[in-house]
Write an enzyme that holds these catalytic residues in place. Sequence first.
Site, PDB file in Angstrom:
ATOM      1  CG  HIS A  98      -1.744   1.225   1.384  1.00  0.00           C
ATOM      2  ND1 HIS A  98      -3.008   1.364   0.841  1.00  0.00           N
ATOM      3  CD2 HIS A  98      -1.490   2.396   2.030  1.00  0.00           C
ATOM      4  CE1 HIS A  98      -3.489   2.555   1.149  1.00  0.00           C
ATOM      5  NE2 HIS A  98      -2.592   3.204   1.868  1.00  0.00           N
ATOM      6  CD  GLU A  99       2.064   3.424   3.619  1.00  0.00           C
ATOM      7  OE1 GLU A  99       2.323   4.530   3.099  1.00  0.00           O
ATOM      8  OE2 GLU A  99       1.034   3.219   4.271  1.00  0.00           O
ATOM      9  CG  HIS A 102       0.443   6.227  -0.494  1.00  0.00           C
ATOM     10  ND1 HIS A 102      -0.710   6.792  -0.993  1.00  0.00           N
ATOM     11  CD2 HIS A 102       0.095   5.656   0.701  1.00  0.00           C
ATOM     12  CE1 HIS A 102      -1.714   6.573  -0.150  1.00  0.00           C
ATOM     13  NE2 HIS A 102      -1.245   5.880   0.874  1.00  0.00           N
TER      14      HIS A 102
END
Length: 225
Positions: A98-99, A102
């Site tokens: 998920h990071e 980003h």
Amino acid sequence: MFWDPTFIILIPAIILAAYAQFLVSSRFAHYSKVKSTFGLNGTQLARQLLDNAGLYDIKIERIRGNLTDHYDPKNRIVRLSDTTHNSSSIAALGVVAHEIGHAIQDKEKYVPLIVRNAVVPVAQIGSSLSWIIFIIGLLMVSPVLIRIGILVFSAFVFFTLVTLPVEFNASSRAKKLLSSMGMPSKELEGVSSVLGAAAMTYVASAATAILQLFRMLFLSGAGRD
């Protein structure tokens, strides 16, 4: 002095926030015990995903805390928490991916991310200073200060709303990244469960902010009566 029935407006959001936090805690705890077949820990996965995306310059650092993982676009660093950096669990790898999502958003100049980053300074002020200005406005019966307080808080509400597509998109990217690396569908279901629960916390934050704004508007109308 400022306790009033309008606080009832916030009850649905408070319940939603508590439920979302329960989901995150329970699902992360469950899938933290389920090891992925990848054979990679969080740091190794992050490095591989970053390199695959051509983001060789982005560093990976460990940060203290539980689920304090985040991507720092200013310093171009992915920070992984104590609970994910060395873990090979499904939950940890989902959060790490998920990071990285980003970081890839940043690379691709994803518009909602750019907008969110631009309003961060105002939103940080709006989440705290706005109520001080608003209450002073009520005490002094100053329509100008009341409007300023509402306007500043509105910036925070906007921040919580623009955060939603940013987070949902990062989770979608995470699942695609892991799928492209060959993560089994059963493990992807676990990742989806964890990230879905995390998304609920952002929905709860937005709902709370919106209802707080409604409460401000109601109080400002009552203050003029």
